[in-house]
Design a protein around this motif. Structure first.
Motif, PDB file in Angstrom:
ATOM      1  N   ASN A 187       4.048 -20.781 -54.971  1.00 48.59           N
ATOM      2  CA  ASN A 187       2.493 -20.336 -54.879  1.00 48.59           C
ATOM      3  C   ASN A 187       1.479 -21.019 -54.055  1.00 48.59           C
ATOM      4  N   VAL A 188       1.698 -22.019 -53.520  1.00 43.77           N
ATOM      5  CA  VAL A 188       1.048 -23.009 -52.518  1.00 43.77           C
ATOM      6  C   VAL A 188       1.055 -22.174 -51.383  1.00 43.77           C
ATOM      7  N   ILE A 189       2.435 -21.659 -50.877  1.00 41.31           N
ATOM      8  CA  ILE A 189       2.626 -21.298 -49.642  1.00 41.31           C
ATOM      9  C   ILE A 189       2.082 -19.740 -49.496  1.00 41.31           C
ATOM     10  N   ASP A 190       2.303 -19.208 -50.382  1.00 41.29           N
ATOM     11  CA  ASP A 190       1.514 -17.701 -50.674  1.00 41.29           C
ATOM     12  C   ASP A 190       0.129 -17.760 -50.593  1.00 41.29           C
ATOM     13  N   SER A 191      -0.481 -19.056 -51.420  1.00 38.15           N
ATOM     14  CA  SER A 191      -1.933 -18.960 -51.221  1.00 38.15           C
ATOM     15  C   SER A 191      -2.559 -19.195 -49.747  1.00 38.15           C
ATOM     16  N   ALA A 192      -1.675 -19.860 -48.799  1.00 39.62           N
ATOM     17  CA  ALA A 192      -2.105 -19.920 -47.716  1.00 39.62           C
ATOM     18  C   ALA A 192      -2.013 -18.801 -46.598  1.00 39.62           C
ATOM     19  N   ILE A 193      -0.779 -17.927 -46.918  1.00 36.53           N
ATOM     20  CA  ILE A 193      -0.509 -16.968 -46.217  1.00 36.53           C
ATOM     21  C   ILE A 193      -1.794 -15.827 -46.168  1.00 36.53           C
ATOM     22  N   SER A 224      -1.353 -16.592 -39.939  1.00 37.98           N
ATOM     23  CA  SER A 224      -0.820 -17.677 -41.116  1.00 37.98           C
ATOM     24  C   SER A 224       0.833 -17.105 -41.097  1.00 37.98           C
ATOM     25  N   ILE A 225       1.228 -15.894 -40.643  1.00 43.77           N
ATOM     26  CA  ILE A 225       2.414 -15.222 -40.814  1.00 43.77           C
ATOM     27  C   ILE A 225       3.568 -16.061 -40.505  1.00 43.77           C
ATOM     28  N   VAL A 226       3.476 -16.580 -39.256  1.00 42.99           N
ATOM     29  CA  VAL A 226       4.512 -17.400 -38.678  1.00 42.99           C
ATOM     30  C   VAL A 226       4.774 -18.820 -39.741  1.00 42.99           C
ATOM     31  N   PRO A 227       3.850 -19.554 -39.488  1.00 42.52           N
ATOM     32  CA  PRO A 227       4.035 -20.821 -40.442  1.00 42.52           C
ATOM     33  C   PRO A 227       4.169 -20.437 -41.777  1.00 42.52           C
ATOM     34  N   GLY A 461       1.795 -28.118 -36.153  1.00 37.99           N
ATOM     35  CA  GLY A 461       2.595 -27.835 -35.101  1.00 37.99           C
ATOM     36  C   GLY A 461       2.824 -26.662 -34.677  1.00 37.99           C
ATOM     37  N   PHE A 462       3.789 -25.966 -35.395  1.00 37.41           N
ATOM     38  CA  PHE A 462       4.311 -24.361 -35.192  1.00 37.41           C
ATOM     39  C   PHE A 462       2.887 -23.649 -35.364  1.00 37.41           C
ATOM     40  N   GLY A 463       1.951 -23.897 -36.383  1.00 37.19           N
ATOM     41  CA  GLY A 463       1.041 -22.886 -36.523  1.00 37.19           C
ATOM     42  C   GLY A 463       0.027 -22.792 -35.309  1.00 37.19           C
ATOM     43  N   SER A 464      -0.188 -24.069 -34.541  1.00 39.94           N
ATOM     44  CA  SER A 464      -0.981 -24.075 -33.322  1.00 39.94           C
ATOM     45  C   SER A 464      -0.196 -23.305 -32.212  1.00 39.94           C
ATOM     46  N   LEU A 465       1.198 -23.687 -31.883  1.00 42.35           N
ATOM     47  CA  LEU A 465       1.698 -23.071 -31.125  1.00 42.35           C
ATOM     48  C   LEU A 465       1.769 -21.585 -31.387  1.00 42.35           C
ATOM     49  N   TRP A 466       1.809 -20.934 -32.482  1.00 47.06           N
ATOM     50  CA  TRP A 466       1.599 -19.438 -32.834  1.00 47.06           C
ATOM     51  C   TRP A 466       0.248 -18.904 -32.488  1.00 47.06           C
ATOM     52  N   MET A 467      -0.923 -19.627 -32.605  1.00 48.48           N
ATOM     53  CA  MET A 467      -2.352 -19.548 -32.391  1.00 48.48           C
ATOM     54  C   MET A 467      -2.156 -19.395 -30.964  1.00 48.48           C
ATOM     55  N   LYS A 468      -1.929 -20.078 -30.105  1.00 46.43           N
ATOM     56  CA  LYS A 468      -1.777 -20.098 -28.869  1.00 46.43           C
ATOM     57  C   LYS A 468      -1.066 -18.738 -28.057  1.00 46.43           C
ATOM     58  N   ILE A 469      -0.014 -18.445 -28.713  1.00 44.68           N
ATOM     59  CA  ILE A 469       0.606 -17.026 -28.532  1.00 44.68           C
ATOM     60  C   ILE A 469      -0.123 -15.799 -28.886  1.00 44.68           C
ATOM     61  N   ILE A 470      -1.068 -15.959 -29.969  1.00 42.76           N
ATOM     62  CA  ILE A 470      -1.696 -14.674 -30.190  1.00 42.76           C
ATOM     63  C   ILE A 470      -3.153 -14.752 -29.559  1.00 42.76           C
TER      64      ILE A 470
END
Length: 473
Positions: A187-193, A224-227, A461-470
């Motif tokens: 529920n927590v994860i889905d709420s962020a996605i 949000s999709i990758v993290p 960590g991974f979220g910021s890297l993904w934001m760099k990619i997009i």
């Protein structure tokens, strides 16, 4: 003879005392903050503290707060009443009513049973299935409490009972405790996605507009999709190792789900209509930024279709207390937070904090702000109250430090979704799941602290890297 409603007056002491201290400390206010700005700060802080101590339900505390704001002449009555015209708040309210259709028609239960039937042969797979139920419902259900407490938890109770696992007789660890805890984190994860999966997300987006940052449903999902996927895959496995169930295989769950689906019979017309309207709402939300349609209008369209088709009645709408509760207290808190910006306090605070962090790279500043924002939630019992109190100030600091505005707004928004994982009172979903009695408080706090670190690593960590990619920075 009617009885007086209970009011815990002792819980007013802290909000009133702190509010008065701030109010009468105006001689030391910053020069750039107006007197009205300082006074609304006093009322706002007192209101937020009242939302935490809760001498009255949060809507009652908020009504008192806006009444004082008008009474002392800080904001004119007509201006204050405009607070209740906030489109974001009405979107949340309409989506609460939309989620009522899932429960009333049984369509939400059918989705859950289908997932259990397909993926319920092993306990870990069953946990993923329950998370999948929440994932499917979350785009159109901003009440994470409704999803967890109204749809997922009853399914878990039935599964646990079929395996002889109960909350209060020492058998919880057989399977029930693991399923409840994993479903909560799903529920927590889905709420962020998804932007529309949790009310505080929408409040964050509304507050971000004060900084000329406009986040759409699709742009929230794109970042949000990758993290989110990483969290969805990793967190249940960590829980399985950290808090293992005694029962590892659950072949009976598949049969139980099949039996329950057989009892439900074929999809009713009401369920089919609910499914169709759900798909329409989801598609329109995804396309809203491309076709120029406001997300709030989509929610109104969905509810109107439910009424026109007879899936819900106007009495269902009027009796949806959660929706009208949202309209009252979300409107007021967002209004007061926006007034803090207009009257100079938030700009001053942002500049002050930014100055204290001067010399640090914007990436480090943003990371510090997210970590601070996450852990300070231990002091809050409401995600919306927390977001209303701090999101604007922290976003202002990040932007002043040179961080990209959209990236900062999103990163802080995701943090606000994830900090509901901290305590058993951190959100309505936490209260519902913890209240099942399957997990004791010591385990809840200890494991959530560990998983909080996992979330911060993945999303910062991974979220910021993904934001760099997009291309967000």
């Amino acid at each position: 003879m009617s009885q007086l409603s209970k009011v815990d007056y002792k819980k007013f002491i802290l909000p009133v005392v702190v509010g008065l201290i701030i109010w009468f400390a105006s001689p030391i206010k910053p020069a750039s903050v107006s007197m009205a700005g300082w006074h609304i700060l006093a009322i706002f802080v007192a209101t937020i503290l009242g939302c935490i101590t809760q001498p009255l339900p949060i809507a009652g505390v908020s009504l008192i707060g806006i009444t004082l704001t008008i009474l002392f002449g800080i904001v004119p009555l007509d201006d204050a009443m405009l607070a209740f015209g906030n489109g974001t708040v009405w979107m949340i309210a309409m989506a609460y009513i939309l989620s009522r259709g899932f429960i009333k028609t049984g369509f939400g239960k059918r989705i859950g049973l289908t997932f259990v039937k397909l993926f319920g042969k092993r306990t870990l797979g069953l946990a993923y299935a329950l998370m999948g139920v929440d994932l499917v419902l979350s785009p159109a259900t901003p009440s994470n409490t409704a999803r967890s407490g109204g749809i997922v938890l009853p399914i878990i109770d039935s599964i646990a009972d079929s395996f002889g696992s109960h909350a209060n007789d020492g058998t919880g660890r057989k399977i029930g405790s693991f399923l409840v805890y994993t479903a909560f984190h799903g529920n927590v994860i889905d709420s962020a996605i998804f932007l529309t999966a949790m009310a505080p997300n929408l409040v964050s987006v509304a507050l971000a507009t004060a900084f000329h940052v406009h986040i759409t449903w699709f742009s929230w999902l794109a970042a949000s999709i990758v993290p989110g996927i990483l969290s969805f895959l990793i967190v249940p496995f960590i829980i399985y190792k950290m808090y293992p169930p005694e029962i590892k295989d659950t072949p009976n769950a598949k049969q139980w789900a099949e039996d329950e689906l057989a009892k439900m019979g074929k999809m009713s017309l009401a369920e089919k209509l609910m499914a169709g309207i759900f798909v329409i709402a989801l598609v329109l939300w995804i396309l809203s930024s491309f076709i120029g349609m406001e997300a709030t209008l989509v929610a109104f369209i969905a509810v109107s279709l439910l009424l026109l088709t007879g899936v819900i009645t106007i009495n269902d709408v009027l009796n949806e207390k959660g929706a009208w509760n949202v309209v009252v207290w979300f409107s007021i808190l967002i209004f007061m937070a926006n007034e803090l910006t207009k009257l100079g306090f938030i700009p001053w605070l942002s500049h002050t904090i930014a100055t204290s962090l001067h010399g640090l790279s914007w990436g480090l500043v943003l990371a510090i702000l997210c970590v601070f924002y996450f852990y300070i939630h231990y002091l809050f019992a409401s995600g919306t109250a927390h977001v209303s109190a701090m999101y604007g100030a922290l976003l202002g600091v990040a932007i002043a430090a040179g961080a990209p505005a959209t990236m900062s707004a999103l990163m802080l928004g995701y943090t606000a979704s994830l900090f509901s994982s901290t305590t058993h009172y951190a959100s309505g979903s936490a209260s519902a799941m913890f209240g099942s009695g399957f997990i004791d408080q010591k385990d809840w706090w200890k494991m959530n602290f560990i998983l909080g670190i996992v979330y911060l690593i993945i999303w910062i960590g991974f979220g910021s890297l993904w934001m760099k990619i997009i291309g967000l920075w």
